[in-house]
Design a protein around this motif. Sequence first.
Motif, PDB file in Angstrom:
ATOM      1  N   UNK A   1       0.826  -1.218   0.000  1.00  0.00           N
ATOM      2  CA  UNK A   1       0.000   0.000   0.000  1.00  0.00           C
ATOM      3  C   UNK A   1       0.854   1.259   0.000  1.00  0.00           C
ATOM      4  N   UNK A   2       1.989   1.175  -0.642  1.00  0.00           N
ATOM      5  CA  UNK A   2       2.935   2.291  -0.554  1.00  0.00           C
ATOM      6  C   UNK A   2       2.388   3.551  -1.242  1.00  0.00           C
ATOM      7  N   UNK A   3       2.547   4.671  -0.525  1.00  0.00           N
ATOM      8  CA  UNK A   3       2.195   5.989  -1.090  1.00  0.00           C
ATOM      9  C   UNK A   3       2.810   7.041  -0.166  1.00  0.00           C
ATOM     10  N   UNK A   4       2.633   8.288  -0.491  1.00  0.00           N
ATOM     11  CA  UNK A   4       3.082   9.318   0.430  1.00  0.00           C
ATOM     12  C   UNK A   4       2.173   9.296   1.656  1.00  0.00           C
ATOM     13  N   UNK A   5       2.772   9.153   2.817  1.00  0.00           N
ATOM     14  CA  UNK A   5       1.988   9.078   4.060  1.00  0.00           C
ATOM     15  C   UNK A   5       1.724  10.493   4.579  1.00  0.00           C
ATOM     16  N   UNK A   6       0.466  10.889   4.490  1.00  0.00           N
ATOM     17  CA  UNK A   6       0.097  12.250   4.900  1.00  0.00           C
ATOM     18  C   UNK A   6       0.350  12.501   6.394  1.00  0.00           C
ATOM     19  N   UNK A   7       0.364  11.432   7.198  1.00  0.00           N
ATOM     20  CA  UNK A   7       0.575  11.606   8.648  1.00  0.00           C
ATOM     21  C   UNK A   7       2.044  11.874   9.011  1.00  0.00           C
ATOM     22  N   UNK A   8       2.949  11.430   8.157  1.00  0.00           N
ATOM     23  CA  UNK A   8       4.376  11.668   8.457  1.00  0.00           C
ATOM     24  C   UNK A   8       4.892  12.931   7.772  1.00  0.00           C
ATOM     25  N   UNK A   9       4.170  13.387   6.757  1.00  0.00           N
ATOM     26  CA  UNK A   9       4.632  14.550   5.973  1.00  0.00           C
ATOM     27  C   UNK A   9       4.696  15.835   6.805  1.00  0.00           C
ATOM     28  N   UNK A  10       4.023  15.842   7.968  1.00  0.00           N
ATOM     29  CA  UNK A  10       4.004  17.066   8.783  1.00  0.00           C
ATOM     30  C   UNK A  10       5.393  17.460   9.292  1.00  0.00           C
ATOM     31  N   UNK A  11       6.291  16.456   9.470  1.00  0.00           N
ATOM     32  CA  UNK A  11       7.645  16.826   9.894  1.00  0.00           C
ATOM     33  C   UNK A  11       8.753  16.074   9.149  1.00  0.00           C
ATOM     34  N   UNK A  12       8.377  15.382   8.081  1.00  0.00           N
ATOM     35  CA  UNK A  12       9.378  14.800   7.185  1.00  0.00           C
ATOM     36  C   UNK A  12       9.402  15.655   5.928  1.00  0.00           C
ATOM     37  N   UNK A  13      10.395  16.553   5.862  1.00  0.00           N
ATOM     38  CA  UNK A  13      10.436  17.541   4.766  1.00  0.00           C
ATOM     39  C   UNK A  13      11.085  16.978   3.500  1.00  0.00           C
ATOM     40  N   UNK A  14      11.351  15.678   3.512  1.00  0.00           N
ATOM     41  CA  UNK A  14      11.921  15.027   2.324  1.00  0.00           C
ATOM     42  C   UNK A  14      10.807  14.473   1.427  1.00  0.00           C
ATOM     43  N   UNK A  15       9.606  14.325   1.979  1.00  0.00           N
ATOM     44  CA  UNK A  15       8.512  13.688   1.241  1.00  0.00           C
ATOM     45  C   UNK A  15       7.889  14.604   0.189  1.00  0.00           C
ATOM     46  N   UNK A  16       7.504  13.995  -0.938  1.00  0.00           N
ATOM     47  CA  UNK A  16       6.763  14.742  -1.970  1.00  0.00           C
ATOM     48  C   UNK A  16       5.698  13.809  -2.548  1.00  0.00           C
TER      49      UNK A  16
ATOM     50  N   UNK B   1       5.577   8.045  15.892  1.00  0.00           N
ATOM     51  CA  UNK B   1       4.912   9.348  15.836  1.00  0.00           C
ATOM     52  C   UNK B   1       3.559   9.281  15.112  1.00  0.00           C
ATOM     53  N   UNK B   2       3.541   8.674  13.925  1.00  0.00           N
ATOM     54  CA  UNK B   2       2.301   8.627  13.120  1.00  0.00           C
ATOM     55  C   UNK B   2       1.439   7.433  13.544  1.00  0.00           C
ATOM     56  N   UNK B   3       0.153   7.706  13.767  1.00  0.00           N
ATOM     57  CA  UNK B   3      -0.733   6.624  14.228  1.00  0.00           C
ATOM     58  C   UNK B   3      -0.792   5.460  13.250  1.00  0.00           C
ATOM     59  N   UNK B   4      -0.814   5.778  11.946  1.00  0.00           N
ATOM     60  CA  UNK B   4      -0.932   4.663  10.989  1.00  0.00           C
ATOM     61  C   UNK B   4       0.361   3.858  10.862  1.00  0.00           C
ATOM     62  N   UNK B   5       1.456   4.363  11.424  1.00  0.00           N
ATOM     63  CA  UNK B   5       2.693   3.586  11.410  1.00  0.00           C
ATOM     64  C   UNK B   5       2.738   2.578  12.562  1.00  0.00           C
ATOM     65  N   UNK B   6       1.913   2.783  13.577  1.00  0.00           N
ATOM     66  CA  UNK B   6       1.936   1.880  14.731  1.00  0.00           C
ATOM     67  C   UNK B   6       1.453   0.482  14.353  1.00  0.00           C
ATOM     68  N   UNK B   7       0.645   0.435  13.283  1.00  0.00           N
ATOM     69  CA  UNK B   7       0.131  -0.865  12.828  1.00  0.00           C
ATOM     70  C   UNK B   7       1.201  -1.682  12.096  1.00  0.00           C
ATOM     71  N   UNK B   8       2.354  -1.051  11.837  1.00  0.00           N
ATOM     72  CA  UNK B   8       3.445  -1.784  11.168  1.00  0.00           C
ATOM     73  C   UNK B   8       4.082  -2.812  12.094  1.00  0.00           C
ATOM     74  N   UNK B   9       3.955  -2.600  13.395  1.00  0.00           N
ATOM     75  CA  UNK B   9       4.602  -3.510  14.360  1.00  0.00           C
ATOM     76  C   UNK B   9       3.850  -4.836  14.356  1.00  0.00           C
ATOM     77  N   UNK B  10       4.465  -5.857  13.774  1.00  0.00           N
ATOM     78  CA  UNK B  10       3.797  -7.160  13.673  1.00  0.00           C
ATOM     79  C   UNK B  10       4.708  -8.237  14.236  1.00  0.00           C
ATOM     80  N   UNK B  11       4.308  -8.741  15.389  1.00  0.00           N
ATOM     81  CA  UNK B  11       5.157  -9.723  16.059  1.00  0.00           C
ATOM     82  C   UNK B  11       5.234 -11.030  15.271  1.00  0.00           C
ATOM     83  N   UNK B  12       4.246 -11.261  14.393  1.00  0.00           N
ATOM     84  CA  UNK B  12       4.273 -12.510  13.606  1.00  0.00           C
ATOM     85  C   UNK B  12       5.482 -12.560  12.661  1.00  0.00           C
ATOM     86  N   UNK B  13       6.051 -11.385  12.346  1.00  0.00           N
ATOM     87  CA  UNK B  13       7.258 -11.367  11.504  1.00  0.00           C
ATOM     88  C   UNK B  13       8.411 -12.098  12.194  1.00  0.00           C
TER      89      UNK B  13
END
Length: 307
Positions: A15-30, A94-106
């Motif tokens: 589901x890769x795309x520009x993450x609007x939740x991280x763009x607030x302080x990641x000035x590298x994103x476009x 920091x970003x709420x939608x990034x917290x779902x990346x933590x998957x212990x099944x990995x």
Amino acid sequence: MKQITDTILMVRPVNFRMNEQTAVNNYFQKKLDKSNVNSLATEEFDTFVNKLRDVGVKVIVVDDIKEEDTPDSIFPNNWVSFHSDGEIALYPMFAENRRKERRLEYFSKLEEAGLKINNIVDYTSAEEDDIFLEGTGSLILDRVNQKAYCAISPRADEDLVIEFCEDFEFTPVIFNAYQSVKDKRLPIYHTNVMMCLAEEFAVICLDTIDDKKERKNVVKHLKMDSKEIISISEEQMHEFAGNMLQVQGAEEKFLVMSARAHRSLNVEQVKTIEKYCKILSSEIETIETCGGGSARCMMAEVFLPKA
């Protein structure tokens, strides 16, 4: 204790795309106005993985889950770190939608690969207090000399850095690093875009450390540990020249970076790096543009002991 590893965990995007939740302080994103951003990113990811495997790096690839909608899952080094005593650290994001990346099944994939997990140190409850520390994005670990370099930012809390250092027996080397954004000096979101630490050298954008005392202290620590300092400019940093990782291949060591970062280096910088190891670079333009992260962010180093 080793500084570099031959084993890497990487997450294939769905589901890769520009993450609007991280763009607030990641000035590298476009934002890229393309409908096929995820398929372009997947192509870049697969090519990159193949290049690493071709030189003998053991890459454990896990697939992201489409239903979770985790646009930044391609950058696992922010939520987890793996240590040689069998400990795993889980980090608050920091970003709420990034917290779902933590998957212990990995982790079962790592155990299937014959690696041992002894304990999980979980810092994620800090999210409830809006306190964050984004893994080896925030912490540049000198595992041999037991030092943790960290640029304080909204994604790297000083007290939590100190807590991590006490738990894992690292000495904190804390500073502030800034980039110019529309004529303002704003904190760099992750230390690993301005600094890379290899066995015998460090690639670092010292110009981002505006405070002279802090800059002097970082240089002092690097010199104390006999690291050759390769300085990059802020312009090169914006081409992701600070976002690199040294890895162990089957027969040789490599400094891994994006093609864009590689192109930004001058002849002298390349020569200095090649004194110590070869350069391996891969084209990841879509990932860099939308994700605001580069090659290093895509690789979670695995130092776990053999079972």
